[in-house]
Design an enzyme around this catalytic site. Sequence first.
Site, mmCIF file in Angstrom:
data_model
loop_
_atom_site.group_PDB
_atom_site.id
_atom_site.type_symbol
_atom_site.label_atom_id
_atom_site.label_comp_id
_atom_site.label_asym_id
_atom_site.label_seq_id
_atom_site.Cartn_x
_atom_site.Cartn_y
_atom_site.Cartn_z
ATOM 1 N N PRO A 2 -68.637 17.022 -2.090
ATOM 2 C CG PRO A 2 -69.592 14.931 -2.393
ATOM 3 C CD PRO A 2 -68.618 15.882 -3.017
ATOM 4 C CD GLU A 3 -68.520 21.505 3.078
ATOM 5 O OE1 GLU A 3 -68.081 21.589 4.233
ATOM 6 O OE2 GLU A 3 -68.869 22.503 2.413
ATOM 7 C CE LYS A 52 -63.844 18.256 1.650
ATOM 8 N NZ LYS A 52 -63.692 19.405 0.728
ATOM 9 N NE ARG A 124 -52.952 12.577 -0.192
ATOM 10 C CZ ARG A 124 -53.040 11.462 -0.880
ATOM 11 N NH1 ARG A 124 -52.020 10.607 -0.862
ATOM 12 N NH2 ARG A 124 -54.112 11.188 -1.600
ATOM 13 C CG ASN A 165 -66.342 27.378 -0.330
ATOM 14 O OD1 ASN A 165 -65.525 27.984 0.364
ATOM 15 N ND2 ASN A 165 -66.836 27.885 -1.441
ATOM 16 N NE ARG A 261 -63.910 25.623 -3.586
ATOM 17 C CZ ARG A 261 -64.061 24.608 -2.717
ATOM 18 N NH1 ARG A 261 -63.015 23.913 -2.322
ATOM 19 N NH2 ARG A 261 -65.258 24.312 -2.258
#
Length: 273
Positions: A2-3, A52, A124, A165, A261
């Site tokens: 999931p984005e 995310k 991070r 993506n 990817r």
Amino acid sequence: MPEGHTIHRLAAEHLRMFGGRSVRACSPQGRFALGAARVDGRPLVVAEAFGKHLLLGFGDEESRVHVHLGLFGKYSFGTGVPPAGVSAESVRLRLEGEGGFADLRGPAACEVLEPGGVKRLLDRLGPDPLRADADPEEAWRRVRRSRLPIAALLLDQSVVAGPGNIYRAEVLFRQGISPEVQGRALSAEQWRGIWDDLVVLMAAGVRSGRIDTVRPEHMPEAMGRPPRVDDHGGEVYVYRRAGLACHVCGTPVRARELMGRNLFWCPGCQRAG
């Protein structure tokens, strides 16, 4: 995976169902039993997304339940009595309240983080285009020093937190930028265009629950073409359209693998020069 817009929707749904009210927490699967016991009976007071990552805060504790869905994690929400028996055996974390229940299955991470752990997690991550406190200049400082292609940098969560993506491919198309361009070769104006477009596109994703990136003049009804049919839904320019004609210039969309990817782009609209 999931984005970021999906995680912001999950945070909002948790607040809608449980915000300010005591919840019952358990781990039918057993793998998060201690963490669930720690928050059981406490009110949900914080639910927010950073890229995310979903962070849930209960009561007056500064610790947070941290959830990262990864490739296979998913949430299901419902009203009434949650399912029991075999259907519950895969639930890592279940929250129940007056407004219904939320079941979490298959996450990459479901853990309790103390304040220090929360800080290390956030330190991070790059800025999240969906957060009001995000600083695009922080991401730009990392981008402009990098020899990596911008397509790789946009999937690096330490540069920008949230895009995946689909947003990566679509925002580069909409800005007319080749995915091969090195970060250090971008202008500040180009970066600002990418960032501002991510803010608009991802906010639309939060509202609709799907990713639509095609401008009105290129929608099916405007072009007299059939709508896109795909498990991900939404109208897009290049994502998963390899070999098909570009909606804008007619050039076949191309695809290749970049750092593990799939990458999609239009060589006609996104020239390296």
